[in-house]
Design an enzyme around this catalytic site. Structure first.
Site, PDB file in Angstrom:
ATOM      1  CB  SER A   1      -0.736   0.212   1.415  1.00 27.33           C
ATOM      2  OG  SER A   1      -2.118   0.645   0.814  1.00 27.33           O
TER       3      SER A   1
ATOM      4  CG  ASP B   1      -4.330  -1.624  -0.682  1.00 31.58           C
ATOM      5  OD1 ASP B   1      -3.213  -2.383   0.753  1.00 31.58           O
ATOM      6  OD2 ASP B   1      -4.133   0.038   0.028  1.00 31.58           O
TER       7      ASP B   1
END
Length: 374
Positions: free
Chosen positions: A42, A204
């Site tokens: 992320s 993500d």
């Protein structure tokens, strides 16, 4: 012994990692790079790529990261004008009743095209290959989740001999890292659009990540510094005196916390338990059983104070539409700051997180010294 660093996700919370890295660079100002294996997820993927794609001197790369996060703003991450946000929300609403959004692309609440431009400007991916060829770094990896297969894939670039892997829902793919991989890793589900890589859309990396340390170990790390963004282990949970029906924002906040924060705590706890069990088994017995298990030295540094409390002071830095969406106008619910913290790309907030990370790392100075010496 190969030393690795694992930089986890958490949106704007990842500014905390910069403070920890800054403290280490001040402790060892002459080091080229203390980490041979660098893995990020992320927003941690941005930090990982920046550490590996800049100068041969570690403190120079950390300084670049600190400058980036200290001057960050929502406009550099996503389009923050009210009309832009409302347009995206309308596209998501329409997409719920059709196969695609109005534009024909993936649906998301926010348009993060400014982030793509910032990554292209700030990161030199050619330097990653150069660092690997010169032997300064062994491998760099960023984690992303494939929305079709559900696999958590570590896209990595590394020295010769490192092979791709596929074990259940976890995989590693050798690539030449680029903007698309970092952008995919940082695409918070439903908030930022997924990124098409080869034949699959990726989002993500925390979405299905249950083993944060595993990619770094597979890439050759034998000891790990893990920099988290949760104060779960440091700050006790406080229950409300009187119950209130949870808002939509509260529910989403707990979903995000479960993905970004809780799985790392579980993974570190499991890794330490395995280390203890290995130490109880005589080496000869391990050899007889054919198990290639060795203890992994782990040092975790995480916030000593609740990031939610810090975020609560700066929520005026978010666009009004998003403040309403996360429930910032409802003072009954303190979790509004928790949800806001992931999108609070405000320089005041990020600078305070950097200061907190720096102080926490200084408080761990002896542990850090032992970590690198043994």
């Amino acid at each position: 012994m190969e030393t690795g660093v694992v930089l986890t996700g958490g949106g704007a919370r990842a500014a905390y990692q910069v403070g920890v890295l800054r403290a280490i660079s001040d402790m060892y100002p002459d080091w080229e790079n203390p980490f041979r294996v660098i893995v990020g997820t992320s927003a941690g993927a941005l930090n990982a790529a920046a550490l590996a794609s800049g100068s041969p001197i570690f403190r120079h790369n950390v300084g670049h990261l600190e400058g980036l996060w200290s001057e960050i703003s929502v406009d550099r991450i996503y389009k923050s004008q009210t009309l832009d946000i409302l347009r995206n929300m309308r596209g998501v609403a329409r997409g719920l009743f059709s196969r695609q959004s109005q534009s024909g692309g993936p649906m998301a609440l926010l348009n993060n095209s400014p982030l793509k431009g910032m990554l292209e400007k700030e990161l030199n991916f050619d330097a990653i290959g150069e660092a690997i060829r010169e032997g300064r770094i062994s491998a760099v990896g960023v984690n992303a989740c494939g929305y079709s297969t559900g696999q958590n894939v570590c896209f990595f670039q590394g020295r010769e001999g490192l092979k791709s892997w596929s074990v259940g829902q976890r995989a590693g793919a050798r690539v030449d890292l680029g903007v698309s991989h970092v952008l995919a890793s940082a695409a918070i589900p439903t908030v930022f659009p997924p990124v098409l890589i080869h034949r699959e859309y990726f989002g993500d990396g925390v979405t299905r990540q249950m083993a944060h340390a595993s990619p770094a170990l597979r890439l050759g790390a034998q000891r790990l510094l893990v920099v988290g963004v949760s104060a779960n282990s440091m700050c006790p949970t406080e229950r409300p005196e009187s119950p209130h029906s949870p808002t939509f924002a509260q529910v989403i906040a707990q979903v995000f916390n479960g993905m970004f924060l809780d799985t790392l705590d579980y993974d570190i706890e499991r890794l330490r338990l395995i280390n203890q069990l290995i130490e109880l088994v005589p080496p000869g017995e391990l050899e007889k059983s054919g198990l290639d298990l060795k203890p992994v030295k782990v040092l975790e540094i995480s916030p000593s104070h609740q990031i939610n409390d810090i975020a609560a002071k700066y929520m005026d830095g978010m666009p009004l539409v998003l403040r309403n969406l996360v429930g910032a106008t409802d003072r009954r619910h303190g979790t509004a700051a928790s949800l806001a913290s992931y999108l609070l790309f405000d320089p005041r907030f990020c600078r305070e997180l950097i200061r907190l990370g720096y102080q926490d790392a200084q408080d761990h100075a002896r542990q850090i010294e032992r970590f690198f010496k043994t």
